[in-house]
Design a protein around this motif. Structure first.
Motif, PDB file in Angstrom:
ATOM      1  N   GLY A 107      36.632 -16.061 -18.490  1.00  0.00           N
ATOM      2  CA  GLY A 107      35.555 -16.241 -19.247  1.00  0.00           C
ATOM      3  C   GLY A 107      35.063 -17.509 -18.831  1.00  0.00           C
ATOM      4  O   GLY A 107      33.634 -17.408 -18.469  1.00  0.00           O
ATOM      5  N   PHE A 108      35.525 -18.595 -18.443  1.00  0.00           N
ATOM      6  CA  PHE A 108      35.010 -19.800 -18.131  1.00  0.00           C
ATOM      7  C   PHE A 108      34.185 -19.550 -16.897  1.00  0.00           C
ATOM      8  O   PHE A 108      33.063 -19.840 -16.682  1.00  0.00           O
ATOM      9  CB  PHE A 108      35.943 -21.088 -17.762  1.00  0.00           C
ATOM     10  CG  PHE A 108      35.573 -22.030 -17.176  1.00  0.00           C
ATOM     11  CD1 PHE A 108      34.724 -23.176 -18.067  1.00  0.00           C
ATOM     12  CD2 PHE A 108      36.012 -22.518 -15.845  1.00  0.00           C
ATOM     13  CE1 PHE A 108      34.438 -24.191 -17.306  1.00  0.00           C
ATOM     14  CE2 PHE A 108      35.352 -23.606 -15.237  1.00  0.00           C
ATOM     15  CZ  PHE A 108      34.475 -24.527 -15.934  1.00  0.00           C
ATOM     16  N   MET A 124      29.263 -18.502 -13.281  1.00  0.00           N
ATOM     17  CA  MET A 124      28.547 -17.885 -12.619  1.00  0.00           C
ATOM     18  C   MET A 124      27.224 -17.150 -13.205  1.00  0.00           C
ATOM     19  O   MET A 124      26.248 -17.254 -12.643  1.00  0.00           O
ATOM     20  CB  MET A 124      29.313 -16.352 -12.183  1.00  0.00           C
ATOM     21  CG  MET A 124      30.413 -16.937 -11.183  1.00  0.00           C
ATOM     22  SD  MET A 124      31.089 -15.271 -10.433  1.00  0.00           S
ATOM     23  CE  MET A 124      31.916 -14.734 -11.900  1.00  0.00           C
ATOM     24  N   SER A 125      27.176 -16.829 -14.514  1.00  0.00           N
ATOM     25  CA  SER A 125      26.052 -16.466 -15.157  1.00  0.00           C
ATOM     26  C   SER A 125      24.980 -17.705 -15.333  1.00  0.00           C
ATOM     27  O   SER A 125      23.959 -17.312 -14.824  1.00  0.00           O
ATOM     28  CB  SER A 125      26.266 -15.983 -16.573  1.00  0.00           C
ATOM     29  OG  SER A 125      25.332 -15.687 -17.359  1.00  0.00           O
ATOM     30  N   ASN A 126      25.334 -18.910 -15.588  1.00  0.00           N
ATOM     31  CA  ASN A 126      24.492 -19.833 -15.796  1.00  0.00           C
ATOM     32  C   ASN A 126      23.926 -20.315 -14.221  1.00  0.00           C
ATOM     33  O   ASN A 126      22.901 -20.693 -14.293  1.00  0.00           O
ATOM     34  CB  ASN A 126      25.288 -21.031 -16.020  1.00  0.00           C
ATOM     35  CG  ASN A 126      25.755 -20.926 -17.568  1.00  0.00           C
ATOM     36  OD1 ASN A 126      25.187 -20.438 -18.504  1.00  0.00           O
ATOM     37  ND2 ASN A 126      26.665 -21.634 -17.975  1.00  0.00           N
ATOM     38  N   ALA A 135      19.094 -20.273 -10.675  1.00  0.00           N
ATOM     39  CA  ALA A 135      18.643 -19.705  -9.526  1.00  0.00           C
ATOM     40  C   ALA A 135      17.509 -18.852  -9.755  1.00  0.00           C
ATOM     41  O   ALA A 135      16.335 -19.040  -8.878  1.00  0.00           O
ATOM     42  CB  ALA A 135      19.848 -18.835  -8.507  1.00  0.00           C
ATOM     43  N   ILE A 136      17.482 -18.015 -10.811  1.00  0.00           N
ATOM     44  CA  ILE A 136      16.146 -17.323 -11.083  1.00  0.00           C
ATOM     45  C   ILE A 136      15.170 -18.294 -11.453  1.00  0.00           C
ATOM     46  O   ILE A 136      13.833 -17.875 -11.247  1.00  0.00           O
ATOM     47  CB  ILE A 136      16.623 -16.231 -12.179  1.00  0.00           C
ATOM     48  CG1 ILE A 136      17.505 -15.199 -11.436  1.00  0.00           C
ATOM     49  CG2 ILE A 136      15.451 -15.605 -12.882  1.00  0.00           C
ATOM     50  CD1 ILE A 136      18.182 -14.127 -12.398  1.00  0.00           C
ATOM     51  N   ILE A 137      15.638 -19.056 -12.268  1.00  0.00           N
ATOM     52  CA  ILE A 137      14.642 -19.937 -12.756  1.00  0.00           C
ATOM     53  C   ILE A 137      13.750 -20.947 -11.774  1.00  0.00           C
ATOM     54  O   ILE A 137      12.646 -20.921 -11.659  1.00  0.00           O
ATOM     55  CB  ILE A 137      14.838 -21.000 -13.852  1.00  0.00           C
ATOM     56  CG1 ILE A 137      15.150 -20.041 -15.398  1.00  0.00           C
ATOM     57  CG2 ILE A 137      14.042 -22.070 -14.390  1.00  0.00           C
ATOM     58  CD1 ILE A 137      16.050 -20.879 -16.262  1.00  0.00           C
ATOM     59  N   ARG A 138      14.533 -21.222 -10.740  1.00  0.00           N
ATOM     60  CA  ARG A 138      14.285 -22.100  -9.763  1.00  0.00           C
ATOM     61  C   ARG A 138      13.309 -21.255  -8.709  1.00  0.00           C
ATOM     62  O   ARG A 138      12.417 -21.771  -8.166  1.00  0.00           O
ATOM     63  CB  ARG A 138      15.293 -22.752  -8.866  1.00  0.00           C
ATOM     64  CG  ARG A 138      15.947 -23.798  -9.572  1.00  0.00           C
ATOM     65  CD  ARG A 138      17.052 -24.394  -8.785  1.00  0.00           C
ATOM     66  NE  ARG A 138      17.692 -25.671  -9.729  1.00  0.00           N
ATOM     67  CZ  ARG A 138      18.919 -25.990  -9.138  1.00  0.00           C
ATOM     68  NH1 ARG A 138      19.439 -25.440  -8.079  1.00  0.00           N
ATOM     69  NH2 ARG A 138      19.381 -27.094  -9.999  1.00  0.00           N
ATOM     70  N   GLY A 139      13.595 -20.060  -8.445  1.00  0.00           N
ATOM     71  CA  GLY A 139      12.867 -19.074  -7.689  1.00  0.00           C
ATOM     72  C   GLY A 139      11.491 -18.829  -8.309  1.00  0.00           C
ATOM     73  O   GLY A 139      10.440 -18.755  -7.783  1.00  0.00           O
TER      74      GLY A 139
END
Length: 86
Positions: free
Chosen positions: A63-64, A69-71, A76-80
């Motif tokens: 879970g950790f 990985m999700s964060n 990465a999506i926000i920066r892109g």
């Protein structure tokens, strides 16, 4: 998901603590070393509790790292998107 991680953390800690107390405090280790079996319930219960602790630790670790990985993917999506001007 956070509730699952919180529950598995406390299950892991409690299981390892009780297994350690049974193993060292109530003679589970000395009985295991001294005889070839059959053992008293102290040895078996401490072994099953240790196994439960390992299972809870596996859930906690999975879970950790899944959350990490999700964060990372979200960042990465926000920066892109910021680089493209969206």
């Amino acid at each position: 998901m956070k509730l699952t991680l919180r529950i598995s953390k406390w299950v892991m800690l409690a299981a390892f603590a009780v297994a350690l107390v049974l193993w060292l405090g109530f003679g589970g280790r000395s009985e295991f070393v001294a005889s070839n079996g059959p053992y008293s319930p102290v040895v078996y219960v401490s072994g099953w509790l240790a196994l439960l602790g390992l299972a809870a630790a596996t859930v906690l670790t999975t879970g950790f790292f899944g959350a990490m990985m999700s964060n990372t993917a979200k960042r990465a999506i926000i920066r892109g998107g910021m680089r493209r001007g969206r």
